[in-house]
Design a protein around this motif. Structure first.
Motif, PDB file in Angstrom:
ATOM      1  N   SER A 194       0.827  -1.212   0.000  1.00  0.00           N
ATOM      2  CA  SER A 194       0.000   0.000   0.000  1.00  0.00           C
ATOM      3  C   SER A 194       0.863   1.264   0.000  1.00  0.00           C
ATOM      4  N   GLN A 197       2.004   1.761  -3.512  1.00  0.00           N
ATOM      5  CA  GLN A 197       0.913   2.259  -4.355  1.00  0.00           C
ATOM      6  C   GLN A 197       0.698   3.757  -4.157  1.00  0.00           C
ATOM      7  N   THR A 230      -6.341   0.771  -1.804  1.00  0.00           N
ATOM      8  CA  THR A 230      -5.923   1.451  -0.585  1.00  0.00           C
ATOM      9  C   THR A 230      -6.284   2.922  -0.684  1.00  0.00           C
TER      10      THR A 230
END
Length: 263
Positions: A194, A197, A230
């Protein structure tokens, strides 16, 4: 009642010896005055602290005050590291690299294990425990500071400690040289999917909107870590644009991230 600033002869001798010093330790006093027992050194330092000539930072470490009762903050970064051993990080590191426009009165120290907070004069010293991530430091202007690449990794890891994504993007835009290989290595070793990302989305925004040269190998690696959806800001509600490529819900908004450009 007026505070007693009277100094004994031993106290006067010690104050003369450390005049001009910023921080002094009990060990240094013992070296300067070998005739004093450890117990006497401890007693004298306690007395000088009580009278306001010294400010106790932690056990055996004192700040030397220019005026009794008023902590003399010559270098808040050195003081911060005397209290919490580690390295200067987050917004404080950005300031040391001249990538922050204002002088923050909260000094951040990254430590391996110990978190904490301490106020000295007008400054607040905040220690943030990063565990194994407390690495990647260099000696800058006589102060242990995260390297520029590690500074940006730490800021992406905990954006709230550097003013948020807007400050990160502004600093990246103004940074002249960044070791992208070093930057990427921290994501390879320490980052969750996450985090990769969120960072990839913000870096691509920086590249597309402001024309900053982000190496494609960096974006490719971060794209390869895309897994589940996320939120850009985990603590905010899940309202915002859904960025499919990165599986990131931008619940902050491009306008806020880039607000400094247009405002």
């Amino acid at each position: 009642m007026q505070k007693n600033y009277y100094l004994t002869k031993t106290e006067q001798d010690i104050m003369r010896a450390i005049r001009g010093a910023d921080i002094v330790s009990a060990d240094e006093i013992r070296e300067l005055f070998p005739g004093l027992s450890s117990g006497m050194v401890k007693k004298v330092l306690w007395s000088l602290s009580k009278k306001g000539y010294l400010t106790r930072l932690k056990k055996g470490i004192y700040l030397v005050n220019e005026q009794p009762g008023n902590p003399s903050i010559k270098n808040p970064y050195r003081i911060a590291l005397a209290i919490f051993p580690g390295y200067i990080a987050f917004s404080s590191a950005l300031r040391l690299y001249d990538l922050l426009d204002y002088e923050p009165f909260t000094i951040f120290v990254a430590t391996p294990r110990k978190s904490g907070k301490r106020s000295i004069g007008e400054y607040t010293i905040k220690a943030v425990a990063l565990g194994e991530k407390a690495t990647g430091m260099t000696l800058k202007d006589g102060v242990y500071t995260s390297t520029l690449a590690k500074t940006f990794f730490d800021c992406f890891y905990k954006p709230a400690y550097c003013g948020g994504y807007s400050e990160i993007i502004k600093a990246l835009y103004e940074a002249e040289k960044l070791d992208w290989d070093e930057f990427l290595s921290y994501f390879e070793h320490f980052a969750s999917d996450s985090l990769c990302q969120r960072t990839g989305y913000v870096l691509e925004l920086l590249k597309n909107e402001l024309g900053v040269d982000i190496p494609e190998r960096v974006l490719d690696y971060l794209r390869g870590r895309v897994r589940s959806w996320t939120k850009l800001v985990p603590t905010l509600p899940s309202r915002g644009r859904s960025i499919k490529e990165w599986k990131v819900i931008d619940n902050l908004g491009k306008e806020k991230i880039l607000g400094w450009v247009y405002g």
